[in-house]
Design a protein around this motif. Structure first.
Motif, PDB file in Angstrom:
ATOM      1  N   VAL A   1     -25.389  76.948  63.996  1.00  0.00           N
ATOM      2  CA  VAL A   1     -24.150  76.376  64.527  1.00  0.00           C
ATOM      3  C   VAL A   1     -23.326  75.879  63.345  1.00  0.00           C
ATOM      4  N   SER A   2     -22.084  76.324  63.239  1.00  0.00           N
ATOM      5  CA  SER A   2     -21.205  75.859  62.162  1.00  0.00           C
ATOM      6  C   SER A   2     -20.087  75.001  62.743  1.00  0.00           C
ATOM      7  N   ILE A   3     -19.903  73.827  62.153  1.00  0.00           N
ATOM      8  CA  ILE A   3     -18.819  72.931  62.588  1.00  0.00           C
ATOM      9  C   ILE A   3     -17.574  73.258  61.771  1.00  0.00           C
ATOM     10  N   VAL A   4     -16.504  73.627  62.452  1.00  0.00           N
ATOM     11  CA  VAL A   4     -15.238  73.914  61.785  1.00  0.00           C
ATOM     12  C   VAL A   4     -14.165  73.016  62.384  1.00  0.00           C
ATOM     13  N   GLY A   5     -13.049  72.902  61.683  1.00  0.00           N
ATOM     14  CA  GLY A   5     -11.968  72.089  62.227  1.00  0.00           C
ATOM     15  C   GLY A   5     -11.015  71.640  61.145  1.00  0.00           C
TER      16      GLY A   5
ATOM     17  N   ILE B   1     -29.918  75.252  63.387  1.00  0.00           N
ATOM     18  CA  ILE B   1     -29.408  74.838  62.079  1.00  0.00           C
ATOM     19  C   ILE B   1     -27.921  74.544  62.219  1.00  0.00           C
ATOM     20  N   VAL B   2     -27.502  73.377  61.748  1.00  0.00           N
ATOM     21  CA  VAL B   2     -26.095  72.963  61.842  1.00  0.00           C
ATOM     22  C   VAL B   2     -25.514  72.898  60.436  1.00  0.00           C
ATOM     23  N   THR B   3     -24.375  73.553  60.223  1.00  0.00           N
ATOM     24  CA  THR B   3     -23.703  73.509  58.922  1.00  0.00           C
ATOM     25  C   THR B   3     -22.320  72.887  59.094  1.00  0.00           C
TER      26      THR B   3
ATOM     27  N   THR C   1     -26.023  71.466  55.216  1.00  0.00           N
ATOM     28  CA  THR C   1     -26.834  72.141  56.230  1.00  0.00           C
ATOM     29  C   THR C   1     -27.975  71.231  56.650  1.00  0.00           C
ATOM     30  N   ARG C   2     -28.149  71.056  57.966  1.00  0.00           N
ATOM     31  CA  ARG C   2     -29.213  70.207  58.496  1.00  0.00           C
ATOM     32  C   ARG C   2     -29.828  70.880  59.727  1.00  0.00           C
TER      33      ARG C   2
END
Length: 438
Positions: free
Chosen positions: A263-267, A311-313, A299-300
């Motif tokens: 999962v990638s957090i964008v914004g 996995i969250v980036t 990355t966590r």
């Protein structure tokens, strides 16, 4: 300034004077006196100049106290945008300046019918900016639009101030924020690409860039520096960046082989991406209420019930008018998004520019060829909407409408209890058969 009004009849010979005024006297930068007969005109010039200088100096002292040790800037915008849109862009430029440690003294907008090729804005308006800078004791002009090398040179020669544009300000912030080797290489590469066409004929203003805003990163390059040496350095950095990219690709392949969803957090910048990453994974990534507070990718792992993990980036934030050199340099970092199974598009729903920021992020994702990636829109800072509802019910209703339009989940990253709907939706996306619909 004094003007003699000549006439064939000496009795009608007149004189009219004008002088700068302290910034707190009136809304006008100068005062024009009425014309009077030259024969009766009397002025103690030395006393007048002494009094004027004392009044101007006293009006500057407050600004200098507030901005002690900081650059003092006037923001300038010459645009054909609607005034509201231009003001929004200047508000964002003000936040960028604050992030860079610049004290903003004033903001000036001109909407010319035609752009001046030398100064971008009209020469008369440019002289008004000079007067305002003298009144306020400004040391720096920051333009909201990207300036050509010739325009920077012309404006600097006219104003005798340091002149930078939005792109250079963003590059300066990135130079401050880059901590990892990847980030430092990417920022230096972007700065050198920006600097290369601006080497020739910089002359006097070159010395003004040393050590101040707009002068960080690869270091000061003297006028006589050969373009070939800059190109060689760019080529070396690009090779280094490619090697770093290969290392990241190997790490990404390991994650893909592990079979864990990504999962990638964008914004938009300052939407709260790092705060959300910390809240989801109980980590301690640096956060601050500044634009581009974090630059490097983090990355966590996020653990769900029943021993399931993702996995969250967290990647660098987006912004309007992002310099092309930065987009090119950071493409390698943004490659992380290519492997994402889900993009969390985090939105600051408490900002008046929420709709514009959503569009800007979607445009950049399309430019990165990520428009088809599965996406979940998340409206952050929902805890601030209560106050917004009281202050401006119309904007509050618009935000609720946008939330329904995008199917957004409302959260507050600062309140872990509000994240449960987001966690349930993420779990449903990856393991639909295992999540209880109730």
């Amino acid at each position: 300034m004094a003007i003699l009004q000549l006439h064939a009849d000496d009795r009608l010979l007149a004189i009219q004077t004008a002088a700068l005024t302290p910034s707190d006297v009136s809304g006008h930068p100068y005062r024009v006196e009425a014309a009077e007969p030259f024969a009766t005109f009397r002025m103690d010039f030395a006393a007048f100049i002494s009094t004027l200088e004392r009044s101007l100096e006293s009006s500057l002292s407050a600004a200098r106290e507030v901005a002690a040790g900081e650059e003092r800037a006037i923001l300038v915008s010459a645009t054909r945008q609607e005034r509201e849109e231009a003001e929004d862009s200047l508000d964002e430029l003000k936040e960028l300046a604050r992030t860079a440690g610049v004290a903003v003294l004033d903001a000036i907008i001109q909407r010319p019918r035609e752009f001046n090729p030398r100064y971008l804005m009209g020469e008369g308006k440019m002289r008004e900016v000079v007067i305002r800078a003298l009144q306020l004791g400004a040391t720096l002009l920051i333009f909201d639009q990207e300036l050509t090398p010739a325009q920077v040179r012309s404006i600097s020669e006219l104003t005798e101030l340091k002149v930078i544009d939005r792109s250079q300000l963003i590059l300066d912030i990135f130079a401050r924020r880059a901590k990892s080797l990847d980030g430092k290489v990417q920022v230096e590469l972007a700065q050198l690409k920006y600097l290369l066409p601006r080497l020739t004929g910089r002359g006097v203003q070159m010395s003004r860039l040393m050590g101040g805003i707009g002068g960080r990163g690869p270091g000061e390059t003297k006028l006589e520096t050969d373009r070939r040496r800059i190109r060689d350095r760019i080529a070396k950095l690009e090779r280094e960046l490619e090697e770093l990219s290969r290392g990241r690709q190997q790490r990404r392949q390991k994650r893909v082989r592990a079979g864990l969803p990504i999962v990638s957090i964008v914004g938009y910048t300052n939407a709260g991406k790092s705060t959300l990453l910390n809240a989801l994974t109980r980590s301690e990534v640096f956060t601050e209420n500044l634009l581009f507070a974090t630059l490097d990718t983090s990355t966590r792992r996020l653990r769900f019930p029943r021993e399931r993990e993702v996995i969250v980036t967290d990647t660098v934030g987006f912004i309007r008018s992002l310099p092309a050199s930065l987009m090119g340099a950071f493409k390698s970092t943004l490659e992380e998004l290519q492997d994402a199974d889900l993009l969390l598009h985090l939105v600051d729903c408490a900002t008046p520019r929420v709709e514009e920021q959503i569009r800007q992020v979607e445009t950049i994702l399309d430019e990165l060829e990520l428009g088809d990636k599965p996406r979940l829109v998340v409206f952050n800072k929902a805890d601030l909407l209560t106050g917004l509802k009281q202050r401006n019910p119309l904007i509050f209703m618009k935000i609720r409408q946008l939330s329904r339009q995008y199917g957004a989940i409302m959260i507050s990253a600062a309140d872990p209890a509000s994240l449960e709907p987001l966690l349930l939706e993420m779990e449903r996306r990856f393991w639909p058969a295992r999540v209880d619909p109730s």
